[in-house]
Design an enzyme around this catalytic site. Structure first.
Site, PDB file in Angstrom:
ATOM      1  NE  ARG A 101     -54.489  30.998   6.742  1.00 27.57           N
ATOM      2  CZ  ARG A 101     -54.132  29.834   7.262  1.00 27.57           C
ATOM      3  NH1 ARG A 101     -53.026  29.737   8.004  1.00 27.57           N
ATOM      4  NH2 ARG A 101     -54.866  28.762   7.076  1.00 27.57           N
ATOM      5  CB  CYS A 122     -57.888  25.759  12.824  1.00 27.49           C
ATOM      6  SG  CYS A 122     -56.281  24.946  12.660  1.00 27.49           S
ATOM      7  CG  HIS A 182     -57.479  22.956  17.186  1.00 25.21           C
ATOM      8  ND1 HIS A 182     -57.323  21.637  16.839  1.00 25.21           N
ATOM      9  CD2 HIS A 182     -56.950  23.677  16.159  1.00 25.21           C
ATOM     10  CE1 HIS A 182     -56.730  21.564  15.647  1.00 25.21           C
ATOM     11  NE2 HIS A 182     -56.500  22.788  15.215  1.00 25.21           N
TER      12      HIS A 182
HETATM   13  P1  NAP Z   1     -56.842  16.526   3.579  1.00 23.83           P
HETATM   14  O1  NAP Z   1     -57.871  15.805   4.346  1.00 23.83           O
HETATM   15  O2  NAP Z   1     -55.493  15.891   3.401  1.00 23.83           O
HETATM   16  O3  NAP Z   1     -57.429  16.875   2.123  1.00 23.83           O
HETATM   17  C1  NAP Z   1     -56.652  17.437   1.122  1.00 23.83           C
HETATM   18  C2  NAP Z   1     -57.531  17.815  -0.051  1.00 23.83           C
HETATM   19  O4  NAP Z   1     -56.727  18.459  -1.042  1.00 23.83           O
HETATM   20  C3  NAP Z   1     -58.171  16.606  -0.716  1.00 23.83           C
HETATM   21  O5  NAP Z   1     -59.407  16.965  -1.256  1.00 23.83           O
HETATM   22  C4  NAP Z   1     -57.165  16.324  -1.845  1.00 23.83           C
HETATM   23  O6  NAP Z   1     -57.726  15.634  -2.925  1.00 23.83           O
HETATM   24  C5  NAP Z   1     -56.828  17.744  -2.256  1.00 23.83           C
HETATM   25  N1  NAP Z   1     -55.567  17.749  -2.993  1.00 23.83           N
HETATM   26  C6  NAP Z   1     -54.366  17.312  -2.573  1.00 23.83           C
HETATM   27  N2  NAP Z   1     -53.457  17.411  -3.557  1.00 23.83           N
HETATM   28  C7  NAP Z   1     -54.099  17.927  -4.617  1.00 23.83           C
HETATM   29  C8  NAP Z   1     -53.713  18.255  -5.945  1.00 23.83           C
HETATM   30  N3  NAP Z   1     -52.460  18.085  -6.387  1.00 23.83           N
HETATM   31  N4  NAP Z   1     -54.651  18.775  -6.774  1.00 23.83           N
HETATM   32  C9  NAP Z   1     -55.899  18.937  -6.357  1.00 23.83           C
HETATM   33  N5  NAP Z   1     -56.347  18.645  -5.120  1.00 23.83           N
HETATM   34  C10 NAP Z   1     -55.445  18.142  -4.267  1.00 23.83           C
HETATM   35  O7  NAP Z   1     -56.527  17.945   4.183  1.00 23.83           O
HETATM   36  P2  NAP Z   1     -57.515  18.972   4.912  1.00 23.83           P
HETATM   37  O8  NAP Z   1     -57.355  18.851   6.374  1.00 23.83           O
HETATM   38  O9  NAP Z   1     -58.876  18.911   4.317  1.00 23.83           O
HETATM   39  O10 NAP Z   1     -56.820  20.350   4.533  1.00 23.83           O
HETATM   40  C11 NAP Z   1     -56.786  20.840   3.232  1.00 23.83           C
HETATM   41  C12 NAP Z   1     -56.127  22.193   3.215  1.00 23.83           C
HETATM   42  O11 NAP Z   1     -56.954  23.109   3.906  1.00 23.83           O
HETATM   43  C13 NAP Z   1     -54.783  22.257   3.963  1.00 23.83           C
HETATM   44  O12 NAP Z   1     -53.710  21.911   3.142  1.00 23.83           O
HETATM   45  C14 NAP Z   1     -54.726  23.687   4.394  1.00 23.83           C
HETATM   46  O13 NAP Z   1     -54.255  24.473   3.324  1.00 23.83           O
HETATM   47  C15 NAP Z   1     -56.178  23.998   4.630  1.00 23.83           C
HETATM   48  N6  NAP Z   1     -56.520  23.911   6.067  1.00 23.83           N
HETATM   49  C16 NAP Z   1     -56.750  25.038   6.717  1.00 23.83           C
HETATM   50  C17 NAP Z   1     -57.072  25.017   8.037  1.00 23.83           C
HETATM   51  C18 NAP Z   1     -57.260  26.249   8.767  1.00 23.83           C
HETATM   52  O14 NAP Z   1     -56.627  26.390   9.773  1.00 23.83           O
HETATM   53  N7  NAP Z   1     -58.127  27.146   8.371  1.00 23.83           N
HETATM   54  C19 NAP Z   1     -57.191  23.816   8.714  1.00 23.83           C
HETATM   55  C20 NAP Z   1     -56.963  22.651   8.035  1.00 23.83           C
HETATM   56  C21 NAP Z   1     -56.626  22.723   6.697  1.00 23.83           C
HETATM   57  P3  NAP Z   1     -57.533  14.025  -3.080  1.00 23.83           P
HETATM   58  O15 NAP Z   1     -58.546  13.400  -2.190  1.00 23.83           O
HETATM   59  O16 NAP Z   1     -57.818  13.806  -4.523  1.00 23.83           O
HETATM   60  O17 NAP Z   1     -56.130  13.706  -2.700  1.00 23.83           O
HETATM   61  N1  12T Z   2     -50.147  22.581   9.604  1.00 17.75           N
HETATM   62  O1  12T Z   2     -54.002  26.228   7.483  1.00 17.75           O
HETATM   63  O2  12T Z   2     -51.312  20.654  10.902  1.00 17.75           O
HETATM   64  O3  12T Z   2     -52.153  26.994   8.237  1.00 17.75           O
HETATM   65  O4  12T Z   2     -53.006  21.248  12.129  1.00 17.75           O
HETATM   66  C1  12T Z   2     -53.796  24.387   9.616  1.00 17.75           C
HETATM   67  C2  12T Z   2     -53.621  23.239  10.378  1.00 17.75           C
HETATM   68  C3  12T Z   2     -51.567  24.290   8.858  1.00 17.75           C
HETATM   69  C4  12T Z   2     -52.981  26.102   8.136  1.00 17.75           C
HETATM   70  C5  12T Z   2     -52.217  21.425  11.188  1.00 17.75           C
HETATM   71  C6  12T Z   2     -51.365  23.159   9.627  1.00 17.75           C
HETATM   72  C7  12T Z   2     -52.784  24.883   8.884  1.00 17.75           C
HETATM   73  C8  12T Z   2     -52.404  22.639  10.377  1.00 17.75           C
END
Ligand code: NAP
Ligand code: 12T
Length: 336
Positions: free
Chosen positions: A97, A126, A235
């Site tokens: 970012r 977010c 949020h």
């Molecule tokens: P989540 O529900 O824990 O999902 C994680 C995802 O990543 C699952 O699809 C998981 O697959 C996959 N994953 C984990 N380890 C992996 C690996 N070694 N290789 C391939 N895939 C893997 O988390 P989430 O809330 O969806 O968030 C996912 C990511 O999005 C966060 O880590 C963050 O970087 C980003 N995020 C951004 C925002 C934002 O503010 N814009 C908000 C939330 C999240 P499996 O099901 O196979 O474990």
């Molecule tokens: N730790 O994408 O925990 O920078 O709510 C988003 C959400 C990191 C991010 C959370 C986090 C991010 C959370």
């Protein structure tokens, strides 16, 4: 056009699939990627089911657009491979970012930043996204001098496993907290992401740095306190905004009512104000409780609520992709 969703089984990834479907995104083919644990899993999409494949460097062959939401370390490992394969990456993690050469984009706020991309466009945090959507129209009108924001962040922001953890606690079946630093049910935790030197959390630092980058105001005074609250999704933010010039609550209400992506919900007579339960599943950034801060000149207080999985993550990423298509910046390779 071939679209890959990396992290398709997660809280954000599943929301992405819903949004691609809802908005009739022009994808001829959607490739679902996740960890080895999920390989072979079937996920419904449109009128059929798609099978999840393992995220590998060669999974991006023929992919035009890759939506990443599988954590920063996976983005660092695999996003460059996706770009090398010819895909444009919209990355939801914090990995790139603040990198120069990586646009950090909220389409309502800084769509022109996209033009400079070198293969990766970052989706902001977010809490930052909903803040800047509300601040931009006010800044354009009266120039913001300082922002003090406190967040009330939902558990869904920390992933599906954190939601499951709170659910177990609410039901009274509470193993030791694993996904949260303490029990979150019936509690508030002023601790999101890791602590940094100086006592801030990384979530707070992201809000300061990303707000400045997106607004194109590198010295804007921003102070953030980020708090996890026992809300499943959406949020909320209490925002104190000091302006260079005077703005009345009525003027702010009118500016926000006309701003893209914003819905004003602000009628205290009828107890109307934004709430996470109402924002859950919706697209807009809701703003209410618009009032003067009587302790300071040219200063207003706002209450800003949005669905963190939608506008805060998946929706914003898909809107970036739609803008890329509209601007002719996503060259679709022929589907093989
Ligand atoms: P989540 O529900 O824990 O999902 C994680 C995802 O990543 C699952 O699809 C998981 O697959 C996959 N994953 C984990 N380890 C992996 C690996 N070694 N290789 C391939 N895939 C893997 O988390 P989430 O809330 O969806 O968030 C996912 C990511 O999005 C966060 O880590 C963050 O970087 C980003 N995020 C951004 C925002 C934002 O503010 N814009 C908000 C939330 C999240 P499996 O099901 O196979 O474990
Ligand atoms: N730790 O994408 O925990 O920078 O709510 C988003 C959400 C990191 C991010 C959370 C986090 C991010 C959370």
């Amino acid at each position: 056009m071939r679209v890959a969703v990396a992290g398709a089984t997660g809280a954000v990834g599943r929301e992405m699939l819903r949004i691609l479907e809802e908005r009739n995104f022009p994808a001829d083919e959607v490739v679902l990627l996740a960890s080895e644990r999920s390989a072979g899993r079937k996920i419904p999409f449109r009128d059929s089911e798609l099978t999840v494949s393992r995220l590998t460097k060669d999974a991006f062959c023929g992919v035009d657009l890759a939506l990443f939401s599988c954590g920063a370390s996976r983005s660092i490992e695999f996003a460059p491979a996706a770009v090398k394969s010819g895909a444009v990456v919209v990355d939801n993690s914090s990995a790139f970012r603040m990198d120069e050469g990586v646009p950090l984009v909220v389409p309502e706020v800084n769509p022109d930043a996209m033009a400079a991309h070198q293969g990766i466009i970052a989706n902001p945090n977010c809490s930052t996204i909903q803040l800047v959507v509300a601040l931009k129209p006010l800044h354009d009108a009266a120039r913001i001098r300082r922002v003090v924001v406190s967040t009330y962040q939902a558990v869904s922001g920390a992933g599906q496993a954190a939601v499951d953890e709170m659910q177990a606690q609410v039901e009274g079946d509470a193993p030791a907290p694993e996904k949260m630093p303490h029990e979150i049910a019936f509690n508030c935790l002023p601790h999101i992401d890791v602590f940094l030197e100086g006592g801030h959390t990384k979530e707070e630092k992201k809000m300061v740095d990303e707000t400045r980058k997106i607004m194109g105001e590198p010295h804007l005074a921003v102070s953030a306190t980020c708090v996890r609250v026992p809300v499943y999704n959406a949020h909320s933010e209490s925002v104190n905004v000091e302006f260079e010039e005077s703005v009345s609550p009525e003027e702010a209400r009118a500016l926000l009512a006309n701003a893209p992506g914003v819905e004003v919900v602000d009628d205290v007579e009828s107890f109307s104000y934004p709430m996470p339960k109402d924002a859950d599943g919706e697209d807009p950034v809701y703003v209410g409780r618009i009032r003067r801060d009587d302790s300071r000149e040219n200063t207003l207080n706002l209450w800003v609520v949005a669905d963190n999985l939608r506008k805060g993550a998946a929706l914003n990423a898909v809107q970036i992709a739609e803008a890329l298509i509209e601007k002719g910046m996503l060259r679709a390779a022929p589907v093989k």
